[in-house]
Design a protein around this motif. Sequence first.
Motif, PDB file in Angstrom:
ATOM      1  N   ASP A  53      40.048  23.006  46.122  1.00 47.56           N
ATOM      2  CA  ASP A  53      41.230  23.379  45.506  1.00 47.56           C
ATOM      3  C   ASP A  53      42.137  24.277  46.563  1.00 47.56           C
ATOM      4  O   ASP A  53      43.386  24.235  46.493  1.00 47.56           O
ATOM      5  CB  ASP A  53      41.041  24.212  44.465  1.00 47.56           C
ATOM      6  N   PHE A  54      41.603  24.587  47.580  1.00 44.21           N
ATOM      7  CA  PHE A  54      42.138  25.601  48.315  1.00 44.21           C
ATOM      8  C   PHE A  54      41.098  25.792  49.715  1.00 44.21           C
ATOM      9  O   PHE A  54      40.024  25.472  49.750  1.00 44.21           O
ATOM     10  CB  PHE A  54      42.545  26.988  47.752  1.00 44.21           C
ATOM     11  N   SER A  65      37.761  27.153  43.511  1.00 41.54           N
ATOM     12  CA  SER A  65      36.916  26.020  43.646  1.00 41.54           C
ATOM     13  C   SER A  65      36.781  25.797  45.175  1.00 41.54           C
ATOM     14  O   SER A  65      37.330  24.780  45.818  1.00 41.54           O
ATOM     15  CB  SER A  65      37.117  24.839  43.024  1.00 41.54           C
ATOM     16  N   ALA A  66      36.092  26.559  45.717  1.00 38.79           N
ATOM     17  CA  ALA A  66      36.067  26.397  47.155  1.00 38.79           C
ATOM     18  C   ALA A  66      34.605  27.141  47.636  1.00 38.79           C
ATOM     19  O   ALA A  66      34.074  28.002  46.748  1.00 38.79           O
ATOM     20  CB  ALA A  66      37.027  26.821  48.019  1.00 38.79           C
ATOM     21  N   THR A  71      35.602  27.034  54.185  1.00 37.59           N
ATOM     22  CA  THR A  71      36.878  28.020  54.263  1.00 37.59           C
ATOM     23  C   THR A  71      36.634  28.652  55.833  1.00 37.59           C
ATOM     24  O   THR A  71      37.506  29.184  56.426  1.00 37.59           O
ATOM     25  CB  THR A  71      37.064  28.724  53.208  1.00 37.59           C
ATOM     26  N   ARG A  72      35.299  28.948  56.129  1.00 41.64           N
ATOM     27  CA  ARG A  72      35.132  29.782  57.410  1.00 41.64           C
ATOM     28  C   ARG A  72      35.812  28.731  58.467  1.00 41.64           C
ATOM     29  O   ARG A  72      36.180  29.374  59.495  1.00 41.64           O
ATOM     30  CB  ARG A  72      33.715  29.909  57.707  1.00 41.64           C
ATOM     31  N   TRP A 215      48.101  26.273  50.219  1.00 44.42           N
ATOM     32  CA  TRP A 215      46.773  27.061  49.978  1.00 44.42           C
ATOM     33  C   TRP A 215      45.810  25.623  50.328  1.00 44.42           C
ATOM     34  O   TRP A 215      44.671  26.108  50.568  1.00 44.42           O
ATOM     35  CB  TRP A 215      46.857  27.281  48.570  1.00 44.42           C
ATOM     36  N   ALA A 216      46.256  24.656  50.217  1.00 48.21           N
ATOM     37  CA  ALA A 216      45.229  23.380  50.457  1.00 48.21           C
ATOM     38  C   ALA A 216      45.816  22.247  51.412  1.00 48.21           C
ATOM     39  O   ALA A 216      45.498  22.300  52.345  1.00 48.21           O
ATOM     40  CB  ALA A 216      45.029  22.751  49.112  1.00 48.21           C
ATOM     41  N   HIS A 217      46.533  21.739  51.037  1.00 50.62           N
ATOM     42  CA  HIS A 217      47.084  20.225  51.764  1.00 50.62           C
ATOM     43  C   HIS A 217      47.851  20.700  52.860  1.00 50.62           C
ATOM     44  O   HIS A 217      48.241  19.594  53.831  1.00 50.62           O
ATOM     45  CB  HIS A 217      47.670  19.069  50.803  1.00 50.62           C
TER      46      HIS A 217
END
Length: 571
Positions: A53-54, A65-66, A71-72, A215-217
């Motif tokens: 989601d982000f 939801s990540a 994310t690192r 935040w995501a795409h």
Amino acid sequence: MTGLNRFVLLLALPALIAGCSPAAPAAAPAGSSQPSAAAPERVLTASISREPDFLGAQAPIPSQSATDFYTRMFNAYLELIDDQSRPMPYLAEALPALHTASWTVFPDGRMETRYHLKPNLVWHDAAPLTADDFVFGFQFATPARGFRTAVVPYTLMADVTAPDDRTVVISWKSAYPDAGVLLGSARFGLVPLPKHLLDDLGSATPDVVQGNPYWAHEYVGLGPYKLDHWELGSYLEAVAFDQHVLGKPKIGRIRLMFMSDTNTAFANILAGTTAMALDSISFAHVVQLKQEWAQSHAGTAGITVASLASLYFQLRPEYVSPKAIMDVNVRKAMAYGMDKETLSDTIWSGELKPMDSIFDPTTSYYPTIERAITKYPYDPRASERLMAEAGYAKGADGFFANPNEGKLELFLRAPPTRPELPVLAANWRKAGFDVTEKPASPQESADPASGSIYPSMSLSASGGSEVQQISIYRAAQVRRAETRWQGDNLGGWSDPAFEKLADGFAVTLDQNERVQQRVEMARMLTEQVPAIPLTYNPNMHAYLNSVRNVGAVQMQTTGRMTWNIYLWELT
């Protein structure tokens, strides 16, 4: 490989290889001259359990939801914690040190910490990173916009300022002992946000902020990899960031495949279609891969931990059923009636050791805690004795009952994916507790209200750091309807003495005194038993031997195994 898994692999393999392989390059026009073909770009393909989601280190997306596994890749922080839990400067030239100019404690108890940023830092879009981005991040990432910043250390920060482009100053409301390594107590520490991209959202409503594609795409970060392409419902690709502060990553491109089915992810890594699985395979798959790869040496499979699974008792009178759970002797009896060793061996093949308290048993000070706490080894006789003191005896059916209230009927709630549910219920029934399993539906699992008003007991996993675990037992974190069921405290337990200890722990700078505060908090929790810690919660991974420089990690390592992803190599 077992016959079942061979069958799954044979069924899935043709489609998986076709779906995961990059498209062939277009043919050159007939008769055209061709330069020497460049070496094809090496791509590390990994499976993850779901579409994110982000990607941001700090994001306002409600579902959260990540995972820091990936994310690192896209984020960099003031500091970085390595595989030995040692902090090192990352975006900062150095970390604050107590009793130096970088960490000042004022006579009234307030503090100030200073960071000097490394030179020539840039975002993925080549815009300069300045200290103002940290100021903007602090001011923008508020709980009102959906950010999870209503917790320590953010609640202790009075202000963040930027005297110049490379200096970040944090003003603290009070003493805070973990101010020198923010990642040790908060998932991502003080996170900068790109003011040049988000400043226009300053007056936007929370839903507009949360719905922004940044935040995501359209994510722009500072980490070793930058987002290059996102194929909705299928995969995303990231490319090495040339200007990453610690150097350009050695692997040029990483493709993250979205695979919600664990058997599909398992088949892919067995076939070599993917070189890595990041929390996309099951624990049983890890065990099987360990066995198979022990002979072939084809890869490495294992687990990392970042959260703690516990059994929480419902202790709010308006929701609890049966009322007997409010009796500490009943809770202690249930602790003695739980065979944690068998639970660990049955479900986790002995890979995860049972926990006796909320504090990390691998720390140097844990033996002091261990000597002070009450432990509950499996002991049905002790369980029966405590139940007798509470007014219960076993009836003809073998279950505890009270002459006035009848049989003690208990309900155990857990998300449907938790493997402990049937084992715990059967274990307690053997000890004399009539326990009915209540697996939550996916909808109920996602509903914070449903997760808060369970009648008897609820099994849940939460952040494993001591700061996160302590917050679970704070009165301010009790979930209530008036706070829209937000908060970490699932069971509603609170105690003024614990509050005083937790308040002191948050501001005490003397490390020896902090050990004693940990001891007293652990003693109180194991004596009053508002919850029963079970084991750390495993996150599964596996990778082929073609991926090099991936190492074992500690719980607090940044991003766990991906902490040094910029040093990974693909052979």
